[in-house]
Design a protein around this motif. Structure first.
Motif, mmCIF file in Angstrom:
data_model
loop_
_atom_site.group_PDB
_atom_site.id
_atom_site.type_symbol
_atom_site.label_atom_id
_atom_site.label_comp_id
_atom_site.label_asym_id
_atom_site.label_seq_id
_atom_site.Cartn_x
_atom_site.Cartn_y
_atom_site.Cartn_z
ATOM 1 N N VAL A 146 -29.285 18.037 8.486
ATOM 2 C CA VAL A 146 -27.847 17.844 8.643
ATOM 3 C C VAL A 146 -27.579 16.350 8.797
ATOM 4 C CG1 VAL A 146 -25.834 18.321 10.061
ATOM 5 C CG2 VAL A 146 -27.530 20.115 9.658
ATOM 6 N N VAL A 147 -26.673 15.813 7.944
ATOM 7 C CA VAL A 147 -26.396 14.373 7.929
ATOM 8 C C VAL A 147 -25.026 14.118 8.545
ATOM 9 C CG1 VAL A 147 -26.168 12.301 6.513
ATOM 10 C CG2 VAL A 147 -27.832 14.086 5.875
ATOM 11 N N ARG A 148 -24.950 13.083 9.361
ATOM 12 C CA ARG A 148 -23.700 12.612 9.925
ATOM 13 C C ARG A 148 -23.530 11.140 9.544
ATOM 14 N NH1 ARG A 148 -22.941 17.142 10.006
ATOM 15 N NH2 ARG A 148 -22.553 18.568 11.786
ATOM 16 N N TYR A 149 -22.234 10.698 9.423
ATOM 17 C CA TYR A 149 -21.940 9.363 8.898
ATOM 18 C C TYR A 149 -21.300 8.495 9.997
ATOM 19 C CZ TYR A 149 -22.651 12.027 4.630
ATOM 20 O OH TYR A 149 -23.180 12.834 3.676
ATOM 21 N N LEU A 175 -22.973 1.031 6.317
ATOM 22 C CA LEU A 175 -22.850 2.480 6.424
ATOM 23 C C LEU A 175 -24.123 3.058 7.003
ATOM 24 C CD1 LEU A 175 -21.279 3.141 2.899
ATOM 25 C CD2 LEU A 175 -20.085 2.759 5.064
ATOM 26 N N VAL A 176 -23.976 4.120 7.815
ATOM 27 C CA VAL A 176 -25.132 4.780 8.434
ATOM 28 C C VAL A 176 -25.075 6.249 8.080
ATOM 29 C CG1 VAL A 176 -26.366 5.299 10.564
ATOM 30 C CG2 VAL A 176 -25.114 3.135 10.346
ATOM 31 N N ASP A 224 -15.198 9.535 8.671
ATOM 32 C CA ASP A 224 -15.326 10.894 9.206
ATOM 33 C C ASP A 224 -16.817 11.198 9.306
ATOM 34 O OD1 ASP A 224 -15.650 13.912 9.033
ATOM 35 O OD2 ASP A 224 -13.479 13.703 9.301
ATOM 36 N N PRO A 225 -17.338 11.592 10.504
ATOM 37 C CA PRO A 225 -18.783 11.782 10.645
ATOM 38 C C PRO A 225 -19.336 12.931 9.802
ATOM 39 C CG PRO A 225 -17.635 12.561 12.598
ATOM 40 C CD PRO A 225 -16.623 11.868 11.772
ATOM 41 N N GLU A 226 -18.498 13.924 9.469
ATOM 42 C CA GLU A 226 -19.011 15.078 8.731
ATOM 43 C C GLU A 226 -18.752 14.952 7.236
ATOM 44 O OE1 GLU A 226 -17.486 18.605 10.440
ATOM 45 O OE2 GLU A 226 -18.413 18.278 12.406
ATOM 46 N N THR A 227 -17.533 14.500 6.828
ATOM 47 C CA THR A 227 -17.202 14.440 5.394
ATOM 48 C C THR A 227 -17.557 13.110 4.767
ATOM 49 O OG1 THR A 227 -14.957 13.615 5.815
ATOM 50 C CG2 THR A 227 -15.282 16.007 5.845
ATOM 51 N N GLY A 228 -17.714 12.069 5.585
ATOM 52 C CA GLY A 228 -18.014 10.739 5.051
ATOM 53 C C GLY A 228 -16.792 10.051 4.474
ATOM 54 N N LEU A 229 -15.559 10.545 4.677
ATOM 55 C CA LEU A 229 -14.355 9.944 4.128
ATOM 56 C C LEU A 229 -14.109 8.613 4.839
ATOM 57 C CD1 LEU A 229 -11.858 10.032 2.322
ATOM 58 C CD2 LEU A 229 -10.702 11.316 4.145
ATOM 59 N N LEU A 230 -14.096 7.498 4.036
ATOM 60 C CA LEU A 230 -13.905 6.148 4.553
ATOM 61 C C LEU A 230 -12.461 5.745 4.306
ATOM 62 C CD1 LEU A 230 -15.185 3.573 5.806
ATOM 63 C CD2 LEU A 230 -15.739 2.843 3.466
ATOM 64 N N LEU A 231 -11.699 5.433 5.375
ATOM 65 C CA LEU A 231 -10.285 5.129 5.279
ATOM 66 C C LEU A 231 -10.008 3.769 5.922
ATOM 67 C CD1 LEU A 231 -8.822 8.580 6.474
ATOM 68 C CD2 LEU A 231 -9.069 7.785 4.094
ATOM 69 N N VAL A 254 -15.630 8.007 -0.483
ATOM 70 C CA VAL A 254 -16.209 9.161 0.195
ATOM 71 C C VAL A 254 -17.714 8.948 0.196
ATOM 72 C CG1 VAL A 254 -16.537 11.640 0.244
ATOM 73 C CG2 VAL A 254 -14.335 10.690 -0.458
ATOM 74 N N VAL A 255 -18.266 8.693 1.381
ATOM 75 C CA VAL A 255 -19.709 8.440 1.516
ATOM 76 C C VAL A 255 -20.400 9.792 1.585
ATOM 77 C CG1 VAL A 255 -21.490 7.359 2.900
ATOM 78 C CG2 VAL A 255 -19.228 6.300 2.731
ATOM 79 N N SER A 256 -21.504 9.932 0.842
ATOM 80 C CA SER A 256 -22.272 11.186 0.880
ATOM 81 C C SER A 256 -23.751 10.868 0.786
ATOM 82 C CB SER A 256 -21.848 12.111 -0.268
ATOM 83 O OG SER A 256 -22.131 11.509 -1.511
ATOM 84 N N ALA A 257 -24.569 11.747 1.459
ATOM 85 C CA ALA A 257 -26.019 11.605 1.436
ATOM 86 C C ALA A 257 -26.621 12.974 1.595
ATOM 87 C CB ALA A 257 -26.485 10.672 2.548
ATOM 88 N N SER A 258 -27.894 13.115 1.182
ATOM 89 C CA SER A 258 -28.609 14.396 1.300
ATOM 90 C C SER A 258 -29.906 14.151 2.043
ATOM 91 C CB SER A 258 -28.880 14.976 -0.090
ATOM 92 O OG SER A 258 -29.755 14.119 -0.821
ATOM 93 N N ASP A 259 -30.470 15.252 2.662
ATOM 94 C CA ASP A 259 -31.735 15.184 3.407
ATOM 95 C C ASP A 259 -32.528 16.412 3.022
ATOM 96 O OD1 ASP A 259 -33.749 15.436 5.537
ATOM 97 O OD2 ASP A 259 -32.606 13.871 6.556
ATOM 98 N N ASP A 260 -33.795 16.212 2.627
ATOM 99 C CA ASP A 260 -34.614 17.319 2.121
ATOM 100 C C ASP A 260 -35.182 18.184 3.231
ATOM 101 O OD1 ASP A 260 -34.124 16.483 -0.437
ATOM 102 O OD2 ASP A 260 -35.928 15.215 -0.559
#
Length: 800
Positions: free
Chosen positions: A648-651, A693-694, A669-676, A635-641
């Motif tokens: 808002v981050v998209r993957y 990953l982006v 998944d562009p919103e959850t970052g779930l990599l399958l 599960v890819v995750s990132a934050s933006d200050d």
């Protein structure tokens, strides 16, 4: 030959012998002629083969080197030949003193040595002239003529005779040898019985050959007389004669001049004709064929003259005084037939009347001439087209001009005379109803016409000029283009493309160089200066936060744009409301348009997304093989200050230069970052995947993205059996290895090695070897790690 006696001695005894030396001749001498120049003369009547002269040469050598042959090099003109052995020169063909008097012949003397040596001598021969040619009359038949009124003693001809070898100038004698033929006045041969009465008509001077009138010239009996001529060379022995003929034409004395056909007469020697103008070149105008009572017509001549029109009716016919001969005649006459034809342009508009002087002469003696005045009145035809004074016309008139306003003046001229040359004007074209044209070519705005440049700025017409040919005749016309430009007046106000403009910009836009916010666009239906628009801000920018380019309409920030409270974060609803005006004539006109501008201020995107998982760059994750998809990888995750959309981050997955949501093997998944996984992974097919990953924020107008590499390792599963290799096994058969071993070899002798592989990895790929059957008496054993087969003791082939 030289003979030598040679003695050989040893001090006690001796011996002798004879030596003979033959000296061979070298060809070192050239032939020498007895004379360098041989002179001789030969009669032109000498026979072919006669000896003319003999040349001789000697050579100081001996034998073949001294053998001389002779040859003519040049100068004989094939009239002489030479004997190659004796040098005797003979006549090769008949000689002619009159053809060639002397010869200079170059003779070669050539020896027989190698190389050959050559000498030359010259034979100079003179041909002795003999009177061997008869005199000749040239031409054989000679001609002369005599008038019927010639008096006795009048010389009519001198006979021409030649004799190339006459001994003296007065060696020729001439005489008439009678009448050979005669033609009467009707052109028929005269009876020979009448020849005697004509014998005394002519005589000849014996010494000079001049033929003269000896008696009355009887032309009433004969018109042509052929006399025999004889010329004698009295200096020749025997005398030589030549014969010929003299044809004497008896000429009639000319009494009557030629006369032209009626209505010409000696009292009124003129002819008047009416001829249409513009007849084609070569057209027949009339025939001036004349006749003569006692002679043939010798020829015709026509001279075109110019005569003032007021004198045409009063000028005496045939009086050419005051006339001027034209440089380029328009008429010509056939000199043999008298037919008058057109040779130039007959143009009524240039000359209405053409006066020509026609002359005719006969062949009589004396020659008589008659003249006639040919007056041609040209008939006017409609052969000219109106010609405008310009190839095209252009004019300008202001839009909304009043009816009757002058546009321009056109002029066309027709060179025809009378009504055929009067010009009528009309206008044609799709806009012809907007204008009118008068009889004199004045073009004006038509009654009821409305000229609106914004509807039509250019009117293309044709001005037609037509002559006023009467009914029943073909009118001729021409036309030229007329382009009328409708000039603009300032009758329209600028109009903005939108009533309200909106724009969203981030705070703190750069001022140097200034960042454009938006561009206003207004249009003015006028043209030129009337359509040049200047833009200004009239309301809403009292603090001076903005600058509007007056020419381009581009709106720029003039100061840093930020929220009203610098201590608070920017508000998404912060905005500016402006009123802008577009004025024509670069801002000086009286017409303008208005629009509103709303500029919304957006918070500035200042931060890039920051990865939370995977937390390290180039992180590696293991995934078991042979698991059905979809299988969770991470599960890819990132934050933006930043705040709002900026935070808002998209993957995504990066493939090449593009961001995608899935590849052949993986999806995110562009919103959850779930990599399958999208497929069941097989380690033996591919053991490792490098994913880029982006993480990208949704900032506007600028967004940021952060890349991270994730390595996915496919974890091995013991899913493959060992397989023997290099065994010669065929499909569906048990692997077979064949080894050989000599009998009675000691224990632990190596027979060979079997080899197997396992496509798994690590401990799953470790292979162990065992003998499972066929090893009776334990005759063999195998290394379980390496597959090497050994004998356990000596083997006896006779036992097994």
């Amino acid at each position: 030959t030289i003979t030598l006696t040679v003695e050989a001695s040893d001090g006690l005894g001796s011996s002798t012998t004879d030596v003979r030396i033959s000296v061979r001749d070298a060809n070192n001498h050239s032939p020498r002629f007895e004379k360098s120049m041989y002179l001789s003369a030969v009669q032109e009547t000498a026979l072919v083969g006669s000896t003319v002269v003999q040349v001789g040469a000697t050579d100081g050598d001996v034998g073949q080197n001294a053998a001389i042959s002779y040859r003519i090099q040049r100068g004989s003109f094939q009239d002489f030949a030479i004997d190659s052995n004796t040098g005797v020169v003979t006549i090769a063909r008949p000689l002619d003193f009159d053809r060639r008097e002397t010869y200079s012949i170059e003779v070669l003397g050539i020896d027989g040595g190698r190389p050959q040596r050559v000498s030359t001598a010259t034979v100079s021969l003179s041909v002795v002239d003999n009177n061997d040619k008869s005199p000749q009359l040239t031409p054989f038949t000679q001609r002369t003529q005599v008038r019927e009124d010639a008096v006795p003693g009048h010389v009519i001809y001198a006979v021409i005779a030649v004799d190339p070898d006459v001994a003296t100038e007065d060696g020729l004698r001439y005489r008439l040898s009678g009448i050979l033929a005669a033609v009467d006045s009707n052109g028929r041969p005269l009876d020979a019985q009448r020849f005697p009465e004509l014998q005394s008509m002519f005589g000849i001077n014996e010494l000079t050959g001049e033929v003269f009138v000896a008696g009355p010239v009887a032309r009433d009996i004969v018109t042509e007389l052929t006399l025999g001529l004889t010329v004698t060379d009295v200096s020749a022995d025997p005398m030589q004669e030549g014969h010929g003929a003299l044809v004497v034409t008896l000429l009639d004395v000319n009494d009557f001049p030629p006369i032209f056909p009626p209505p010409w007469s000696p009292e009124s020697p003129s002819i008047r004709l009416n001829v249409a103008e513009e007849l084609p070149i070569g057209s027949v105008v009339t025939s001036m064929e004349a006749s003569d009572a006692d002679s043939n017509i010798g020829g015709y001549k026509l001279t075109v003259q110019s005569l003032p029109s007021e004198q045409i009716d009063t000028e005496e016919p045939g009086d050419a005084e005051g006339m001027i001969v034209e440089d380029a005649p328009v008429l010509t006459i056939n000199t043999g037939t008298g037919v008058v034809t057109v040779s130039g342009r007959l143009d009524y508009e240039t000359q209405t009347t053409i006066v020509s002087l026609v002359e005719v002469w006969d062949t009589g003696l004396p020659q008589l001439t008659t003249t006639a005045t040919l007056i041609i009145e040209l008939v006017n035809l409609n052969d000219e087209v109106p010609v405008f004074d310009a190839n095209s016309y252009a004019a300008t008139v202001e839009e909304h001009a009043a009816p009757g306003t002058s546009v321009l003046q056109v002029t066309a001229v027709d060179q025809d005379k009378g009504d055929l040359g009067r010009v009528l004007y009309t206008l044609t074209g799709s806009g012809a109803g907007m204008f009118s044209i008068s009889e004199d070519g004045a073009v004006t705005v038509a009654a009821g016409a409305v000229l609106d440049r914004e509807v039509q700025d250019l009117v293309s017409l044709r001005v037609v000029a037509t002559d006023a040919a009467p009914t029943g005749e073909t009118q001729r016309q021409t036309s030229v283009p007329l382009v009328v430009t409708i000039a603009d007046i300032n009758d329209h106000a600028p109009v903005f493309s939108q009533r309200q403009y909106t724009a969203s910009v981030v705070e703190n836009l750069p001022l140097m160089p200034p960042a454009p916010i938006l561009q206003l666009t207004a249009h003015d239906a006028d043209t030129g200066d009337n359509a040049n628009i200047a833009y200004t801000i009239t309301h809403g920018d009292e603090p001076g936060n903005f600058r509007l380019d007056p020419s381009t309409g581009i709106l720029y920030p003039a100061k840093p744009l930020r929220s009203s409270d610098p201590l608070k974060p920017p508000s998404p609803t912060a905005s500016y409301s402006l009123t802008v005006v577009a004025t024509d004539r670069n801002g000086t006109g009286r017409s303008s348009g208005e629009a509103s501008v709303v500029v919304s201020l957006l918070p500035q995107n200042q931060h890039k997304p920051r990865y939370l998982n995977p937390g390290k760059p180039n992180q590696t994750i293991e995934v078991p093989e042979n698991v059905d998809a979809p299988q969770e990888v991470a599960v890819v995750s990132a934050s933006d200050d930043d705040v709002g959309a900026n935070g808002v981050v998209r993957y995504h997955l990066r493939v090449g230069d593009s961001n995608v949501q899935e590849t052949k093997h993986f999806s995110i998944d562009p919103e959850t970052g779930l990599l399958l996984t999208r497929l069941s992974l097989d380690r033996e097919e591919k053991a490792k995947y490098e994913l880029v990953l982006v993480a990208k924020d949704q900032g506007s107008p600028i967004s940021y993205e952060t890349l991270r590499v994730l390595t996915v390792l496919v974890k091995d599963e013991d899913d493959h059996r060992p397989e023997f290799v290099n065994s010669g096994k065929k499909d569906g058969q048990i692997p077979l290895y064949v080894f050989s071993l000599p009998e009675n070899r000691p224990a632990n002798t190596k027979l060979g090695r079997v080899h197997a592989i396992d496509l798994d990895t690590d401990t799953n790929a470790q292979v162990y070897y065992h003998i499972v059957e066929g090893n009776s008496n334990n005759s063999f054993h195998i290394d379980k790690l390496h597959g090497v087969l050994y004998s356990s003791g000596p083997l006896d082939r006779e036992q097994r």
